[in-house]
Enzyme design. Structure first.
Site, PDB file in Angstrom:
ATOM      1  N   GLU A  32       0.821  -1.217   0.000  1.00  0.00           N
ATOM      2  CA  GLU A  32       0.000   0.000   0.000  1.00  0.00           C
ATOM      3  C   GLU A  32       0.851   1.262   0.000  1.00  0.00           C
ATOM      4  O   GLU A  32       0.860   2.016   0.956  1.00  0.00           O
ATOM      5  CB  GLU A  32      -0.984  -0.024   1.167  1.00  0.00           C
ATOM      6  CG  GLU A  32      -0.380  -0.530   2.447  1.00  0.00           C
ATOM      7  CD  GLU A  32      -1.406  -0.732   3.546  1.00  0.00           C
ATOM      8  OE1 GLU A  32      -2.457  -1.322   3.271  1.00  0.00           O
ATOM      9  OE2 GLU A  32      -1.136  -0.289   4.663  1.00  0.00           O
ATOM     10  N   PRO A  33       1.539   1.501  -1.102  1.00  0.00           N
ATOM     11  CA  PRO A  33       2.412   2.659  -1.188  1.00  0.00           C
ATOM     12  C   PRO A  33       1.655   3.971  -1.417  1.00  0.00           C
ATOM     13  O   PRO A  33       0.674   4.013  -2.155  1.00  0.00           O
ATOM     14  CB  PRO A  33       3.276   2.340  -2.416  1.00  0.00           C
ATOM     15  CG  PRO A  33       2.417   1.462  -3.265  1.00  0.00           C
ATOM     16  CD  PRO A  33       1.550   0.686  -2.329  1.00  0.00           C
TER      17      PRO A  33
ATOM     18  N   CYS B 226       3.352  34.266   8.779  1.00  0.00           N
ATOM     19  CA  CYS B 226       3.863  35.047   9.887  1.00  0.00           C
ATOM     20  C   CYS B 226       4.314  34.172  11.046  1.00  0.00           C
ATOM     21  O   CYS B 226       3.815  34.263  12.164  1.00  0.00           O
ATOM     22  CB  CYS B 226       2.852  36.096  10.302  1.00  0.00           C
ATOM     23  SG  CYS B 226       2.828  37.418   9.085  1.00  0.00           S
TER      24      CYS B 226
HETATM   25  C1  LIG Z   1       0.406   6.291   5.310  1.00  0.00           C
HETATM   26  C2  LIG Z   1       0.188   4.863   5.147  1.00  0.00           C
HETATM   27  C3  LIG Z   1       0.700   4.196   4.030  1.00  0.00           C
HETATM   28  C4  LIG Z   1       1.560   4.848   2.970  1.00  0.00           C
HETATM   29  O1  LIG Z   1       2.846   5.140   3.405  1.00  0.00           O
HETATM   30  P1  LIG Z   1       3.937   5.722   2.367  1.00  0.00           P
HETATM   31  O2  LIG Z   1       5.148   5.906   3.174  1.00  0.00           O
HETATM   32  O3  LIG Z   1       3.397   6.990   1.815  1.00  0.00           O
HETATM   33  O4  LIG Z   1       4.101   4.734   1.285  1.00  0.00           O
HETATM   34  C5  LIG Z   1       0.400   2.857   3.899  1.00  0.00           C
HETATM   35  N1  LIG Z   1      -0.355   2.211   4.822  1.00  0.00           N
HETATM   36  C6  LIG Z   1      -0.864   2.827   5.907  1.00  0.00           C
HETATM   37  C7  LIG Z   1      -1.706   2.070   6.866  1.00  0.00           C
HETATM   38  C8  LIG Z   1      -0.602   4.167   6.118  1.00  0.00           C
HETATM   39  O5  LIG Z   1      -1.099   4.771   7.201  1.00  0.00           O
END
Ligand SMILES: *Cc1c(COP(=O)(O)O)cnc(C)c1O
Length: 408
Positions: free
Chosen positions: A267-268, A336
């Site tokens: 899940e990138p 600011c």
């Molecule tokens: C933020 C998040 C990601 C993505 O992380 P990256 O570093 O942007 O790839 C994947 N899984 C979960 C559960 C997240 O909270």
């Protein structure tokens, strides 16, 4: 982005033409880079079924989500609002994973109603679902207690972290699964953004495999993300091709032992969209003090907070003067309070009026923007198949006031 005859271009379109057309501050996204990154992931892994879910908190414009959907990826969401946006973008609920943290059961109920894959990181919530929705298949987010991540705020797998169910609590989880008949179809970990190398990732994955042996009905293993992309020349980054080889082998070996072919989920966020983004600002002033030359631009921490919040490094290009002689600047915003984008940065000589470009402005940039100082948030432009398209209007004073109720 490439430089030709002193002009910076994206998909053949000069950046300065985009500035004339849409003004600054302006976020620009090159869709071909997102596609390239999805393709790289698909190529790097050699497993029966790879499922990439885009972590849409990184960049949540609905057009980006639609493209990601077209290109075959699913969605990783962390709030009910992200689920709604994903559904509106056309994702099938089964392609959306919902990984909430510290949300109430009312929100979990809404997600269940919508039929998305839920990913639970709280033991009481597991029990709640077991009692109220006994047939729901769910994924469990474990905390493997691996210290990883580029910054304290984005490192989420360590012992003090609020995320996940500790691997030391797995005996309790197993007891609940047996007693309540919970349907666990996946296991998940996400140890933090910016994991530096394939080695750390691979070490953490061993822990996930170990836990997985104890759950007989799995359909997938979700390795989260933390894939790092380069932010500067010679930066360290995750070698995705190397990681693909290592993890695919381990995964396939695991599936053989486990007796079933599971899906491998990733899940990138950053890996897919960081490099597609370019943030264009205009230099308002060059201000020299006894110690420093400041370049002050028409933006600030309200539009790009990563340098101030995470000490993040974003490369800065002088789009107006690529061949200028290098000089040293502190590039700062117009907010600011002290909002420094970069200190002691060598940039081709900057004059008032010059357009500067921040690179790696796709992930956690617009999506973390705010209206602080009552400033409008920037417009967003997508460059797709050689054409530039406005995908978010610049705000107006009406946007700032629209939810305010005048009672005085
Ligand atoms: C933020 C998040 C990601 C993505 O992380 P990256 O570093 O942007 O790839 C994947 N899984 C979960 C559960 C997240 O909270």
């Amino acid at each position: 982005m490439n430089l030709e005859n002193d002009q910076y271009l994206i998909q053949g379109i000069p950046l300065l033409d985009l500035v004339k057309k849409y003004e600054t501050p302006l976020y620009i996204y090159d869709s071909s880079i997102i596609k390239r990154q999805i393709d790289r992931l698909n190529k790097a892994f050699d497993v029966p079924h790879l499922d990439v879910h885009f972590a849409c908190k990184a960049l949540n414009n609905i057009n980006i989500l639609k493209l990601v959907n077209q290109w075959g990826a699913g969605l990783d969401t962390v709030s009910i609002q992200e689920i709604w946006t994903g559904l509106k973008a056309g994702f099938d609920p089964s392609r959306i994973i919902y990984t909430p943290n510290c949300v109430g059961v009312d929100e979990i109920e809404m997600a269940l109603e919508l039929g998305v894959q839920i990913n639970i990181d709280h033991i009481e919530t597991l029990e709640y679902i077991g009692h109220h929705h006994p047939n729901t298949k769910m994924c469990i987010r474990i905390n493997p207690h691996v210290m990883a991540g580029g910054n304290e705020n984005i490192s989420v797998g360590h012992i003090d972290s609020k995320f996940g169910i500790s691997i030391y609590q797995m005996p309790l989880v197993e007891r609940l699964v047996k007693t309540l008949g919970l349907k666990i179809n996946g296991l998940h970990m996400h140890t933090g953004s910016d994991i530096l190398d394939a080695g750390v990732f691979s070490f953490a994955s061993d822990i996930l495999f170990d836990v997985a042996k104890k759950f007989p009905d799995l359909e997938f293993l979700d390795f989260g993300s933390g894939l790092k992309v380069p932010y500067k020349e010679d930066d360290v980054f995750t070698d995705i091709e190397e990681l693909g080889v290592i993890l695919s082998k381990k995964f396939n070996d695991f599936c053989k032992d486990y007796g079933r072919k599971l899906s491998l989920y990733l899940e990138p966020g950053k890996f897919l969209v960081s490099e597609c983004g370019f943030f264009l600002v205009k230099t308002n002033v060059i201000k020299q003090t006894p110690s420093t030359v400041f370049a002050g631009v028409d933006s600030g921490m309200n539009h790009l907070i990563r340098p101030m919040l995470y000490n993040a490094y974003h490369q800065i290009i002088n789009v107006s003067n690529p061949g200028g002689k290098p000089r040293v600047y502190n590039v700062v915003g117009y907010i600011c309070e002290t909002d420094t984008f970069a200190s002691n940065r060598v940039v081709p000589e900057i004059h008032a009026g010059d357009i500067l470009c921040f690179k790696n402005a796709g992930a956690y940039c617009f999506s973390m923007s705010s209206n602080y100082n009552s400033r409008f948030r920037p417009a967003e432009v997508l460059i797709h198949e050689g054409t530039d398209m406005l995908i978010r209007k610049r705000e107006t004073i009406d946007d700032l006031l629209k939810n305010q109720i005048e009672v005085i």
